[in-house]
Scaffold this motif. Structure first.
Motif, PDB file in Angstrom:
ATOM      1  N   SER A  19       0.812  -1.221   0.000  1.00 20.27           N
ATOM      2  CA  SER A  19       0.000   0.000   0.000  1.00 20.27           C
ATOM      3  C   SER A  19       0.850   1.278   0.000  1.00 20.27           C
ATOM      4  N   PRO A  20       1.808   1.442   0.942  1.00 22.08           N
ATOM      5  CA  PRO A  20       2.639   2.654   0.865  1.00 22.08           C
ATOM      6  C   PRO A  20       3.479   2.718  -0.397  1.00 22.08           C
ATOM      7  N   LEU A  21       3.877   1.577  -0.941  1.00 24.46           N
ATOM      8  CA  LEU A  21       4.609   1.599  -2.206  1.00 24.46           C
ATOM      9  C   LEU A  21       3.722   2.121  -3.335  1.00 24.46           C
ATOM     10  N   GLY A  22       2.445   1.738  -3.315  1.00 22.91           N
ATOM     11  CA  GLY A  22       1.511   2.286  -4.299  1.00 22.91           C
ATOM     12  C   GLY A  22       1.341   3.781  -4.133  1.00 22.91           C
ATOM     13  N   GLY A  23       1.265   4.232  -2.883  1.00 21.75           N
ATOM     14  CA  GLY A  23       1.165   5.664  -2.630  1.00 21.75           C
ATOM     15  C   GLY A  23       2.390   6.414  -3.115  1.00 21.75           C
ATOM     16  N   LEU A  24       3.576   5.854  -2.859  1.00 20.87           N
ATOM     17  CA  LEU A  24       4.804   6.491  -3.328  1.00 20.87           C
ATOM     18  C   LEU A  24       4.859   6.529  -4.854  1.00 20.87           C
ATOM     19  N   ALA A  26       2.358   6.834  -6.813  1.00 21.07           N
ATOM     20  CA  ALA A  26       1.484   7.925  -7.240  1.00 21.07           C
ATOM     21  C   ALA A  26       2.173   9.273  -7.071  1.00 21.07           C
ATOM     22  N   ILE A  27       2.928   9.442  -5.991  1.00 26.20           N
ATOM     23  CA  ILE A  27       3.634  10.701  -5.752  1.00 26.20           C
ATOM     24  C   ILE A  27       4.709  10.925  -6.805  1.00 26.20           C
ATOM     25  N   SER A 162      -4.491   4.699  -6.099  1.00 31.37           N
ATOM     26  CA  SER A 162      -5.760   5.428  -6.195  1.00 31.37           C
ATOM     27  C   SER A 162      -5.870   6.491  -5.115  1.00 31.37           C
ATOM     28  N   ILE A 163      -5.487   6.139  -3.888  1.00 29.90           N
ATOM     29  CA  ILE A 163      -5.526   7.111  -2.796  1.00 29.90           C
ATOM     30  C   ILE A 163      -4.562   8.262  -3.080  1.00 29.90           C
ATOM     31  N   GLY A 164      -3.391   7.926  -3.602  1.00 33.03           N
ATOM     32  CA  GLY A 164      -2.429   8.973  -3.940  1.00 33.03           C
ATOM     33  C   GLY A 164      -2.945   9.899  -5.023  1.00 33.03           C
ATOM     34  N   GLU A 165      -3.522   9.329  -6.066  1.00 27.32           N
ATOM     35  CA  GLU A 165      -4.044  10.156  -7.154  1.00 27.32           C
ATOM     36  C   GLU A 165      -5.185  11.047  -6.679  1.00 27.32           C
ATOM     37  N   LEU A 166      -6.087  10.490  -5.856  1.00 26.87           N
ATOM     38  CA  LEU A 166      -7.213  11.276  -5.352  1.00 26.87           C
ATOM     39  C   LEU A 166      -6.738  12.390  -4.434  1.00 26.87           C
ATOM     40  N   SER A 167      -5.780  12.092  -3.568  1.00 28.40           N
ATOM     41  CA  SER A 167      -5.268  13.106  -2.648  1.00 28.40           C
ATOM     42  C   SER A 167      -4.570  14.227  -3.400  1.00 28.40           C
ATOM     43  N   LEU A 168      -3.793  13.895  -4.415  1.00 31.16           N
ATOM     44  CA  LEU A 168      -3.117  14.921  -5.199  1.00 31.16           C
ATOM     45  C   LEU A 168      -4.118  15.762  -5.988  1.00 31.16           C
ATOM     46  N   TRP A 177       2.398  13.970   2.424  1.00 23.90           N
ATOM     47  CA  TRP A 177       2.469  13.351   3.746  1.00 23.90           C
ATOM     48  C   TRP A 177       1.165  12.655   4.101  1.00 23.90           C
ATOM     49  N   ARG A 178       0.049  13.197   3.623  1.00 24.63           N
ATOM     50  CA  ARG A 178      -1.236  12.538   3.854  1.00 24.63           C
ATOM     51  C   ARG A 178      -1.282  11.193   3.136  1.00 24.63           C
ATOM     52  N   ILE A 179      -0.733  11.154   1.933  1.00 29.47           N
ATOM     53  CA  ILE A 179      -0.693   9.894   1.187  1.00 29.47           C
ATOM     54  C   ILE A 179       0.133   8.856   1.936  1.00 29.47           C
ATOM     55  N   ILE A 180       1.313   9.264   2.367  1.00 30.05           N
ATOM     56  CA  ILE A 180       2.186   8.332   3.096  1.00 30.05           C
ATOM     57  C   ILE A 180       1.523   7.872   4.385  1.00 30.05           C
TER      58      ILE A 180
END
Length: 259
Positions: A19-24, A26-27, A162-168, A177-180
């Motif tokens: 999950s955090p790798l997916g978030g990273l 996206a960043i 998906s969470i990363g893209e939505l947050s951005l 930082w919210r994504i991470i």
């Protein structure tokens, strides 16, 4: 260290890190809609293949059909109830006749959190079900735990993206930082739940384990059909989501036969 403990620790850690790798990812890459459709569609196909060729067959080896049906419905109903709670007990699709009324209600009583927090918070709670499912799988057959954990790894990576893209896209302060933070919480939830499921449930009878495994399948099935499939289709180009879905489904069918 005990071999079984080492195995469950390893597969749980892999599912947690996805999950955090997916978030990273996206960043760093800010994935396009086409990439999201392929990643999320592939994850949905992987999960559906895991349900069809691994999880439900294993459940049926341990308990009778009526008990497995009941367990599946309990798991599905639990996640459905969580979904209703997060959305203030009212939900409707974009093309539903009831959509305007639901939107008016949500203007008066907003869902419990922002778009990101609703998605990530709900996903964190749902990861508990997925983690316990890994632990239960390890309780009666390591191969099953590995295949389920692989499916959840792929799922968690796509959800992290998906969470990363939505947050951005919401352009909130400290989005990275919210994504991470959110994706790390999701990873922690699945890791702790997997270890707890293995430790506390491994001594139960085969029938009970089969019912619990079916319940985990029901919860994950609901998430796949209501979250992953629609999201992948919403981003598709030339039905890229459907093609990726089929690829994931066939991959898990092949792996279940090879192992």
């Amino acid at each position: 260290m005990d071999h079984d403990l080492l195995m469950i620790f390893g597969v749980a850690a892999a599912a947690a890190l996805a999950s955090p790798l997916g978030g990273l990812a996206a960043i760093v890459t800010r994935p396009s809609s086409l990439v999201l459709s392929i990643a999320v569609g592939f994850a949905a196909g992987v999960l559906m293949g895991t349900f069809a060729f691994e999880m439900m067959p294993k459940s049926l080896e341990l308990a009778s059909v009526p008990l497995i049906v009941a367990g599946f419905l309990i798991g599905l109903g639990a996640v459905y109830g969580l979904d209703l709670y997060v959305n203030r007990w009212h939900m409707a699709g974009n093309a539903a006749d009831e959509k305007p009324a639901v939107d008016r209600l949500h203007k008066r009583r907003r869902p419990r959190g922002s778009g990101v927090s609703v998605l990530a918070g709900g996903t964190s709670a749902e990861e508990v079900i997925e983690g316990i499912t890994i632990g239960i799988g390890a309780a009666f057959e390591p191969k099953t735990a590995v295949i389920v954990a692989l499916a959840i790894c792929i799922d968690n990576f796509s959800e992290g993206m998906s969470i990363g893209e939505l947050s951005l896209s919401e352009t909130q302060k400290n989005a990275k930082w919210r994504i991470i933070g959110w994706t790390s919480l999701i990873g922690l939830a699945v890791f702790v739940a997997a270890l707890a499921g293995w430790y506390f449930l491994s001594g139960l009878s085969e029938t009970v384990i089969g019912i619990l495994f079916a319940a985990g399948t029901g919860g994950m099935f609901y998430l796949t059909i209501t979250d992953l499939v629609p999201e992948a289709e919403a981003h598709h180009f030339q039905q890229s989501a459907a093609i990726a879905n089929a690829a994931g489904f066939l991959l898990m069918m092949t792996l279940s036969r090879m192992t």
